[in-house]
Design an enzyme around this catalytic site. Structure first.
Site, PDB file in Angstrom:
ATOM      1  N   PRO A   1     -43.681  37.893  20.483  1.00 16.16           N
ATOM      2  CA  PRO A   1     -42.959  38.904  19.697  1.00 16.16           C
ATOM      3  C   PRO A   1     -42.401  38.288  18.410  1.00 16.16           C
ATOM      4  CG  PRO A   1     -42.192  38.845  21.983  1.00 16.16           C
ATOM      5  CD  PRO A   1     -43.069  37.649  21.785  1.00 16.16           C
TER       6      PRO A   1
ATOM      7  N   LYS B   1     -35.916  35.514  16.412  1.00 17.37           N
ATOM      8  CA  LYS B   1     -36.489  35.968  17.672  1.00 17.37           C
ATOM      9  C   LYS B   1     -35.468  35.935  18.815  1.00 17.37           C
ATOM     10  CE  LYS B   1     -40.981  34.352  16.070  1.00 17.37           C
ATOM     11  NZ  LYS B   1     -42.120  33.449  16.333  1.00 17.37           N
TER      12      LYS B   1
ATOM     13  N   ARG C   1     -51.299  27.244  16.509  1.00 12.02           N
ATOM     14  CA  ARG C   1     -51.302  28.703  16.634  1.00 12.02           C
ATOM     15  C   ARG C   1     -52.540  29.230  15.912  1.00 12.02           C
ATOM     16  NH1 ARG C   1     -46.091  30.491  17.154  1.00 12.02           N
ATOM     17  NH2 ARG C   1     -47.036  32.478  17.630  1.00 12.02           N
TER      18      ARG C   1
END
Ligand SMILES: [Zn+2]
Length: 266
Positions: free
Chosen positions: A2, A51, A252
């Site tokens: 998220p 986050k 990533r």
């Protein structure tokens, strides 16, 4: 994972469900918080920073949670079966007379004095979605980015200590919008514009699907490159490529168009 937009929507859904109400049920299925109860306390509100989520109570305590890779909160009518929180991956339940919030697969959970909230995010850069980001956060983020020098621009956008809240989706979307090769040295890019583009794309996502009365926070993201590997570029039709940003074990995936976002001539 998220990103800041999802955290904003989650905070809004928790606010909608809990703020101003008295807690009648607390279950924190987390070793360090076992036995902690907010029963009888009033929820003052939930806000996001990057986050991280902070739910404040009227006794100067805060429940701090982080969604990490695949966590999420849902809110339900307290008399509904879902509010029981029977799923083995449920880590937190906060119930009021009308609404109950259930936190699934949370990656982090602790209870801290509200005055210590700031210490939990002290290492992070300014929140890219904060109201004052354009005036106050952006100059600070640019100073922090200078420390990264010629690091790839994708890595700098992902670096939460530069600006908090941007993940792989909005890194890829921002670089596509700016026609930037993900490995361009950050100090050779207009990083201020890139950060403001990331913010604008994320704000669009926050408002695209505001939390509904049922507390749903389903994503409304329409991506142009993220997750499009092998599919034609919206602009030029070239198949979208996928590569890697950052080094193991923190690597990533990063998606880009090899033509629209070609490597700059050296
Ligand atoms: Zn293209």
């Amino acid at each position: 994972m998220p990103e800041g937009d999802i955290l904003r929507r989650t905070a809004a859904a928790l606010d909608h469900a809990l703020t101003g109400a008295i807690v009648v049920r607390t279950e924190l299925r987390w070793p360090s918080a076992a036995g902690t109860s907010f029963d009888g306390r009033t929820v003052l509100g939930t806000h996001a920073y990057g986050k991280h989520l902070f739910t404040r109570f009227d006794d100067a305590r805060t429940l701090h949670t982080h969604l990490r890779m695949d966590g999420f909160w849902r809110t339900h009518a307290t008399d509904s079966p879902q509010a029981r929180g029977r799923d083995p991956f449920v880590r937190a339940v906060l119930g009021t007379a009308d609404r109950t919030a259930v936190g699934h697969r949370l990656g982090m959970l602790d209870v801290v004095p509200t005055r210590d909230e700031r210490a939990l995010v002290a290492r992070l850069g300014p929140d890219v979605l904060a109201d004052d980001f354009p005036e106050r956060g952006l100059p600070e983020a640019l100073v922090r980015a200078e420390r990264r020098g010629a690091a790839p621009v994708a890595e700098v956008l992902l670096d939460q200590t530069v600006a908090a809240g941007i993940g792989t989706i909005y890194t890829a979307e921002t670089l596509f919008a700016r026609r930037l090769w993900p490995w361009t040295p950050a100090d050779r890019t207009d990083l201020a514009t890139a950060l403001m583009v990331a913010r604008a794309l994320m704000l669009r996502s926050v408002t695209a699907t505001s939390p509904t009365a049922t507390g749903e926070t389903a994503p409304g993201r329409g991506t142009r490159v993220h997750g499009h590997a092998g599919r034609p570029c919206h602009r030029c039709g070239t198949p979208i490529a996928v590569g890697t940003a950052r080094r193991p074990p923190m690597e990533r995936p990063i998606f880009w168009c090899p033509v629209c976002q070609a490597a700059p001539a050296t």
